[in-house]
Write a protein that holds these residues in place. Structure first.
Motif, short mmCIF file in Angstrom:
data_model
loop_
_atom_site.label_atom_id
_atom_site.label_comp_id
_atom_site.label_asym_id
_atom_site.label_seq_id
_atom_site.Cartn_x
_atom_site.Cartn_y
_atom_site.Cartn_z
N VAL A 185 0.83 -1.22 0.00
CA VAL A 185 0.00 0.00 0.00
C VAL A 185 0.86 1.26 0.00
O VAL A 185 0.57 2.23 -0.69
N THR A 186 1.95 1.24 0.78
CA THR A 186 2.75 2.46 0.92
C THR A 186 3.87 2.54 -0.11
O THR A 186 4.11 3.58 -0.70
N GLY A 187 4.55 1.42 -0.32
CA GLY A 187 5.68 1.41 -1.24
C GLY A 187 5.23 1.39 -2.70
O GLY A 187 5.62 2.25 -3.49
N TYR A 188 4.42 0.40 -3.05
CA TYR A 188 4.02 0.25 -4.45
C TYR A 188 2.95 1.24 -4.85
O TYR A 188 3.04 1.86 -5.91
N ALA A 189 1.90 1.38 -4.00
CA ALA A 189 0.79 2.24 -4.40
C ALA A 189 0.93 3.67 -3.88
O ALA A 189 0.11 4.52 -4.19
N GLY A 190 1.95 3.90 -3.04
CA GLY A 190 2.24 5.27 -2.62
C GLY A 190 1.26 5.88 -1.63
O GLY A 190 1.20 7.09 -1.48
N GLN A 191 0.46 5.05 -0.96
CA GLN A 191 -0.50 5.58 0.00
C GLN A 191 0.02 5.38 1.42
O GLN A 191 0.01 4.27 1.94
N GLY A 201 13.76 -1.09 2.22
CA GLY A 201 13.72 -0.63 0.84
C GLY A 201 12.27 -0.51 0.39
O GLY A 201 11.54 -1.51 0.41
N VAL A 202 11.88 0.70 0.02
CA VAL A 202 10.50 0.95 -0.38
C VAL A 202 10.25 0.31 -1.75
O VAL A 202 11.10 0.32 -2.62
N ALA A 203 9.06 -0.28 -1.89
CA ALA A 203 8.62 -0.89 -3.14
C ALA A 203 9.52 -2.02 -3.63
O ALA A 203 9.77 -2.19 -4.80
N THR A 204 10.06 -2.79 -2.67
CA THR A 204 10.76 -4.03 -3.03
C THR A 204 10.32 -5.09 -2.04
O THR A 204 10.08 -4.78 -0.87
N LEU A 205 10.20 -6.31 -2.49
CA LEU A 205 9.78 -7.38 -1.59
C LEU A 205 10.93 -7.86 -0.73
O LEU A 205 10.80 -8.04 0.47
N SER A 206 12.10 -8.05 -1.38
CA SER A 206 13.24 -8.50 -0.57
C SER A 206 13.62 -7.44 0.45
O SER A 206 14.07 -7.75 1.54
N GLY A 207 13.40 -6.16 0.07
CA GLY A 207 13.65 -5.08 1.02
C GLY A 207 12.76 -5.21 2.25
O GLY A 207 13.21 -5.03 3.38
N SER A 208 11.47 -5.56 2.02
CA SER A 208 10.56 -5.72 3.16
C SER A 208 11.09 -6.77 4.11
O SER A 208 11.05 -6.61 5.34
N MET A 209 11.60 -7.87 3.53
CA MET A 209 12.09 -8.96 4.37
C MET A 209 13.36 -8.55 5.11
O MET A 209 13.52 -8.80 6.30
N LEU A 210 14.27 -7.89 4.39
CA LEU A 210 15.52 -7.43 5.03
C LEU A 210 15.21 -6.45 6.15
O LEU A 210 15.79 -6.52 7.24
N GLY A 211 14.28 -5.53 5.86
CA GLY A 211 13.93 -4.53 6.87
C GLY A 211 13.32 -5.19 8.09
O GLY A 211 13.65 -4.83 9.23
N ALA A 212 12.43 -6.17 7.88
CA ALA A 212 11.81 -6.85 9.01
C ALA A 212 12.88 -7.55 9.84
O ALA A 212 12.89 -7.47 11.07
N ALA A 213 13.82 -8.21 9.15
CA ALA A 213 14.89 -8.90 9.87
C ALA A 213 15.69 -7.89 10.68
O ALA A 213 16.01 -8.13 11.85
#
Lengths: 370, 437
Positions: A65-71, A287-299
């Motif tokens: 919602v925030t990274g890909y769709a910018g909301q 990393g905004v609008a990346t899936l691996s970034g979401s995982m790295l950030g969560a870790a």
């Protein structure tokens, strides 16, 4: 094209998730590593990594919602709470002071995603009329509303200071998270939680990947980058914002439900603004609008506090306990967390994923890396 | 040449294997001799111990030490436990072969279930059992892990459900019995009430207490309509206690049973008295803190006039062998409050269970768990002896004391009625927790 993996001749091959042999090899190695890892970790660390996996699901949701769709959404904690309580109510025993229906995991896990998704659908049309700061404030309102409801709906949540037991991972009458002996080898509860987390993360990450490289994903980017231009092209703003909110809430709900089962107990006061901010930090750092970034950030966000706890061994002026010393681990953790966000915003806005891309590019071009 | 090289290699291998065997065998042949040991026990002495010939049993403590709502009680409570185990170590230890350390694995659970479980997972590889697991919700959250690991725990909570749990070795009455005994005492002292009210927090504490009021009302044929069951919340959440005060002034009950925090109790009693309320207040033990009768407290007069509280054991200044020992351990400065007393008394079952397990020759977690059912706890007069075997209905402690706020008493309280079992609690049959959580 054979021998020239990075020459794309079709749109599909350009967008393929594991498009190059190198990506396939590394992903395979990573997966094997992830499957072997729990056998070498202590129960505590297994539980921690499981937390990181499950948090990554929530981070992916927020990134959609925030990274890909910018909301910008500050309301993520509300949907996490909704998922946790949906699961707990469906799974909970029927003879307690809080409502429980005693249902299996194969019912409560999807429901924990669907109920928040439906609430997301209801809220989204309001949010779709707004953007930027205004949207942030509206979603902030959602968190406060949710906190109030969770506190007051005692027949569902137990109320503050009391709480209720979280959902149990039970399928067809057997607990799947209980310690078992397999051929004389003890498989602990934490190992099982690890594998459940990994499995659900993999499934949802693949679904998210497919969503983001589809027509919907391109519409998200269009809405994010220039909403007016997108509308002129025929992209329905309301429609795609609503989809983004619903999908994001689904992910948040699953994340909330599984996170609560890790602890075994849900406190209604836990789903506050701080939790939302934590998830925002995950996607900003990762990393905004990346899936691996979401995982790295969560870790990063999940493992940082545990790493900081090890610091007193190295630096004597940091106090391991809760009081005394020049600075306590808890204070240090908060400081590092804040400093980390600021540093990433200034130095590497693309997050850990951006750092990875730069490293990769450097070595790809090596030794001509200027 | 070749064969010599091979033999020397084989010799080296055997040597290494022998070293491994010696290293592995070290744990078994501990100072206990034939006592089986496992996780949480070392042959090395405890940190700071003067008994070089004794091994060390590590127990974990998960308490509310910094930011949680019970820190004012939990800090002296943990001090009381440390003093208790220091006395054990200064004496014979466990079977003369082991000292007990509870300091190294003391962690702050912040009265937060998530934090509690995370901290427990961290200390789990190093502890034999839990010397303190503070709070009902955190302890319930950790139950699955405790079950998996055969981890016995002394709780710092008086929930009625612990009587049904073999891993949790509780002491003293539960909140449910507490309400029954409090109301029995009130009706004996001030006459049988016509109207009752319960003002309480939700959950394990207040819910259990209110469930006791409901059961008392049923057993004694006193009306207790749902309107008289008033739920409130800590001031941190609710802001003030005006709602329960209004309910009290509207219903004008003869007796109000309170299960709140001390500040909330003071506010309710003070405001109700100021509004002309003439009935009695009976508080659960956590409602009292000597600070509420400080000269600056606005509710002081009302509290001294209208309020008593029920306790599971006598206050710090009492004269029993247990209390005298804790007074000696505390030294010249008395502790901040009766949390210290509670910490001390809550430790007796753990000591008894460890000693039993030692006598049975098995100090592994499984051994300790198995020993629970065969243990009888000697509280040195602080409580009647307690058999941990048997069913919940036999095991449940039905004795309570009634205390009053008293500025002359040590720690601001004195006993009004010594240990007694009220007729309601005596006849009550425990088949399930009063309040299920």
């Amino acid at each position: 094209v054979r021998g020239r993996p990075e020459l794309y001749t079709t749109y599909e091959s350009d967008q393929a998730p594991l498009g190059t042999p190198a990506k396939r090899t590394w992903f395979g190695a990573l997966l094997v590593g992830a499957l072997v890892l729990p056998f070498g970790l202590t129960s505590e660390l297994n539980a921690l990594v499981a937390t990181a996996f499950i948090s990554a699901i929530g981070a992916i949701g927020l990134n959609i919602v925030t990274g890909y769709a910018g909301q910008v959404s500050l309301g993520h904690a509300f949907f996490l709470g909704l998922g946790a309580y949906t699961a707990a109510v469906l799974s909970g025993p029927t003879d307690r002071s809080v409502v429980g229906l005693g249902l299996d995991m194969w019912i409560w896990l999807p429901a924990a995603g669907l109920v928040p998704a439906i609430v997301g659908l209801i809220v989204a049309p309001v949010a779709a009329r707004l953007k930027g700061l205004y949207l942030a404030i509206v979603t902030l309102g959602l968190v406060f509303l949710g906190e109030h409801l969770f506190r007051e709906m005692r027949f569902l949540t137990g109320g503050p200071g009391t709480g209720r037991s979280a959902a149990k991972m039970e399928m067809f009458g057997t607990r799947i998270d209980e310690r078992t002996e397999i051929f004389g080898y003890t498989v602990t509860r934490e190992m099982k939680l690890y594998f459940v987390g990994l499995l659900v993360l993999l499934v949802l990450a693949v679904l998210a990947k497919n969503l983001t490289r589809s027509k919907v994903g391109r519409a998200f980017s269009a809405v994010r980058d220039r909403d007016i231009a997108a509308e002129v092209m025929g992209v329905s703003l309301t429609r795609y914002k609503v989809i983004a909110f619903a999908v994001s809430s689904f992910y948040a709900g699953i994340c909330g439900a599984l996170l609560s089962t890790l602890t075994g107990f849900i406190e209604p006061t836990g789903f506050n603004l701080l939790l939302s901010v934590n998830f925002l930090a995950m996607i900003l750092i990762g990393g905004v609008a990346t899936l691996s970034g979401s995982m790295l950030g969560a870790a990063f966000v999940v493992l940082l506090p545990r790493l900081v706890q090890e610091i007193p061994r190295l630096l004597p002026f940091v106090e391991g306990g809760s009081t005394g010393g020049v600075i306590t681990t808890f204070q240090l953790e908060t400081l590092l967390f804040g400093a980390g966000i600021v540093a990433f915003m200034i130095l590497e806005p693309r997050g850990i994923f951006g750092m990875w891309v730069r490293t990769r590019t450097y070595w790809k071009a090596w030794p001509f890396s200027y | 040449m070749k064969s010599i090289g091979r033999w020397s290699r084989i010799g080296a291998l055997v040597g290494i294997l022998a070293l491994f065997a010696a290293a592995c065998g070290g744990d078994d042949a501990g100072p206990g001799g034939d006592v089986k040991t496992g996780i949480g026990i070392t042959t090395a002495a405890c940190p700071g111990s003067t008994h070089a010939d004794r091994g060390c049993i590590y127990l974990g403590v998960l308490s509310d030490l910094t930011v949680g709502p019970f820190r004012a009680l939990a800090v002296p409570l943990t001090e009381g436990q440390k003093a208790f185990w220091k006395r054990v170590n200064d004496g014979n230890g466990i079977g003369g072969k082991y000292d007990v350390d509870i300091t190294k694995y003391t962690r702050d659970n912040k009265y937060n279930t998530q934090e509690h479980v995370a901290q427990l997972r961290q200390i789990l590889p190093n502890i034999l059992a839990l010397a303190q697991s503070l709070g009902t919700p955190p302890t319930i959250a950790a139950k699955d892990i405790m079950e998996d690991e055969n981890l016995v725990a002394a709780p710092a909570s008086w929930w009625s459900g612990w009587a049904f749990d073999e891993l949790v070795i509780e002491s003293g009455h539960n909140y449910c019995v507490e309400s029954m005994n409090g109301l029995d005492w009130a009706s004996e002292t001030f006459g049988k009430p016509d109207t009752l009210m319960a003002v309480h927090y939700p959950g394990d504490y207040g819910g259990d207490s209110a469930a006791g009021v409901a059961r008392w009302a049923q057993a004694n044929d006193v009306a207790f309509p749902t309107a008289n069951d008033v739920q409130t919340a800590p001031n941190a959440t609710a802001g003030n206690q005006d709602a329960p005060v209004a309910a009290i002034l509207r219903v004008k009950p003869d007796v109000v049973m309170l299960a709140t925090g001390p500040a909330e109790m003071a506010e309710i009693v003070g405001k109700a008295a100021a509004g002309g309320f003439k009935g009695r207040f009976v508080g659960s033990s956590p409602t009292y803190n000597p600070a509420v009768i400080a000269p600056t407290s606005p509710a002081r007069t009302a509290i001294l006039g209208l309020y008593n509280f029920v306790s599971p054991w006598a206050t710090f200044g009492t004269n029993t062998p247990a209390h005298n020992a804790m007074k000696a351990a505390a030294g010249s400065t008395p502790p901040a409050n009766d949390g210290y007393t509670s910490g001390w008394i809550w430790s007796y079952p753990m000591k008894a269970v460890l000693e039993k397990a030692f006598d049975l020759g098995d100090l592994t977690r499984e051994g300790v768990r198995a020993a629970v059912k065969q243990t009888t706890v000697d509280y040195e007069g602080a409580l009647p002896d307690k058999n941990l075997g048997g069913d919940a209905n036999t095991n449940v402690v039905r004795q309570s004391l009634i205390s009053k706020p008293d500025e002359k008493g040590l720690l601001g309280a004195s006993t009004v009625k010594e240990f007694f079992v009220g007729p309601t609690a005596k006849d009550f049959s425990f088949t399930e927790p009063c309040q299920k959580v």
